[in-house]
Design a protein around this motif. Structure first.
Motif, PDB file in Angstrom:
ATOM      1  N   PHE A  68       0.831  -1.087  -0.007  1.00 48.42           N
ATOM      2  CA  PHE A  68      -0.217   0.412  -0.213  1.00 48.42           C
ATOM      3  C   PHE A  68       1.012   1.172  -0.216  1.00 48.42           C
ATOM      4  O   PHE A  68       0.322   2.282  -0.714  1.00 48.42           O
ATOM      5  CB  PHE A  68      -1.365   0.333   1.368  1.00 48.42           C
ATOM      6  N   TYR A  69       2.050   1.376   0.395  1.00 44.00           N
ATOM      7  CA  TYR A  69       2.781   2.611   0.836  1.00 44.00           C
ATOM      8  C   TYR A  69       3.727   2.783  -0.371  1.00 44.00           C
ATOM      9  O   TYR A  69       4.452   3.720  -0.665  1.00 44.00           O
ATOM     10  CB  TYR A  69       4.010   2.416   2.041  1.00 44.00           C
ATOM     11  N   ASP A  70       4.073   1.352  -1.163  1.00 41.77           N
ATOM     12  CA  ASP A  70       4.362   1.255  -2.434  1.00 41.77           C
ATOM     13  C   ASP A  70       6.683   1.865  -2.209  1.00 41.77           C
ATOM     14  O   ASP A  70       6.569   2.478  -2.635  1.00 41.77           O
ATOM     15  CB  ASP A  70       4.294   2.800  -3.318  1.00 41.77           C
ATOM     16  N   THR A  71       6.739   0.852  -0.800  1.00 40.42           N
ATOM     17  CA  THR A  71       7.711   0.908  -0.744  1.00 40.42           C
ATOM     18  C   THR A  71       9.190   0.352  -1.480  1.00 40.42           C
ATOM     19  O   THR A  71      10.208   0.423  -0.166  1.00 40.42           O
ATOM     20  CB  THR A  71       7.574   1.664   0.811  1.00 40.42           C
ATOM     21  N   MET A  72       8.931  -0.454  -2.047  1.00 40.50           N
ATOM     22  CA  MET A  72       9.852  -1.632  -2.249  1.00 40.50           C
ATOM     23  C   MET A  72      10.445  -2.050  -1.673  1.00 40.50           C
ATOM     24  O   MET A  72      11.566  -2.646  -1.421  1.00 40.50           O
ATOM     25  CB  MET A  72      10.843  -0.784  -3.426  1.00 40.50           C
ATOM     26  N   GLY A  73       9.411  -3.072  -0.202  1.00 43.40           N
ATOM     27  CA  GLY A  73      10.107  -4.116   0.334  1.00 43.40           C
ATOM     28  C   GLY A  73      10.794  -3.546   1.528  1.00 43.40           C
ATOM     29  O   GLY A  73      11.709  -4.201   3.078  1.00 43.40           O
TER      30      GLY A  73
END
Length: 174
Positions: A68-73
């Motif tokens: 949901f935050y699109d923070t790549m892990g």
């Protein structure tokens, strides 16, 4: 893990991730302090949980937030770190008589000092990982340190409030 305990933790997982995504994403303190309430799921798990299961749950909760935050892990990595460090911190904070098999992370059972030492240590490790992975260099360390410290305090206060609201004294006396 009995069935009602499993259902309770599934509900906690959904509740904490939903609160993180819908509420805490918009709640920022002085444009610097963030509250990552989803780690309460990992912090409030039973003391005697299997380590492999704990690492798996750490990955799942972090990955759910990353989606949901699109923070790549970043959150998955920090949550796995928290899950990895949790048994070590619990060993460091073991009371003289040890933990009972029925003990849980409850401020009323374990006391304020134990809970604050436990929670703030793990929250600090998690937040340090999140913000250092976010900047991915030591050049932005001076900007990351205030974020780490203020976010740790903010999340710590939220964790204490959660404990006081949802982990009642009545349940601690069972």
């Amino acid at each position: 893990m009995n069935n009602s305990l499993g259902i309770r933790h599934i509900v906690q997982f959904v509740l904490f991730v939903t609160l993180q995504i819908l509420l805490m994403d918009n709640l920022v303190l002085f444009s610097t302090g963030f509250s990552f309430i989803y780690i309460a799921f990992l912090l409030f798990l039973p003391l005697q949980i299997n380590r492999v299961l704990l690492l798996f749950l750490g990955f799942i909760v972090g990955f759910a937030v990353d989606i949901f935050y699109d923070t790549m892990g970043i959150h998955a990595a920090a949550s796995v770190l928290l899950a990895y460090l949790r048994p070590m911190v619990l060993n460091l904070l073991t009371p003289r008589d040890g933990y009972d098999t029925n003990d849980s992370v409850n401020i009323h059972i374990m006391g304020w000092r134990w809970f604050l030492a436990y929670a703030l240590t793990l929250i600090l490790a998690h937040h340090t990982a999140v913000f250092l992975l976010e900047i991915f260099s030591l050049e932005g360390l001076s900007a990351a340190v205030p974020k780490i410290l203020l976010s740790t305090l903010f999340t710590g206060v939220v964790m204490v409030i959660l404990q006081l609201l949802f982990f009642s004294l009545k349940r601690a006396n069972r």
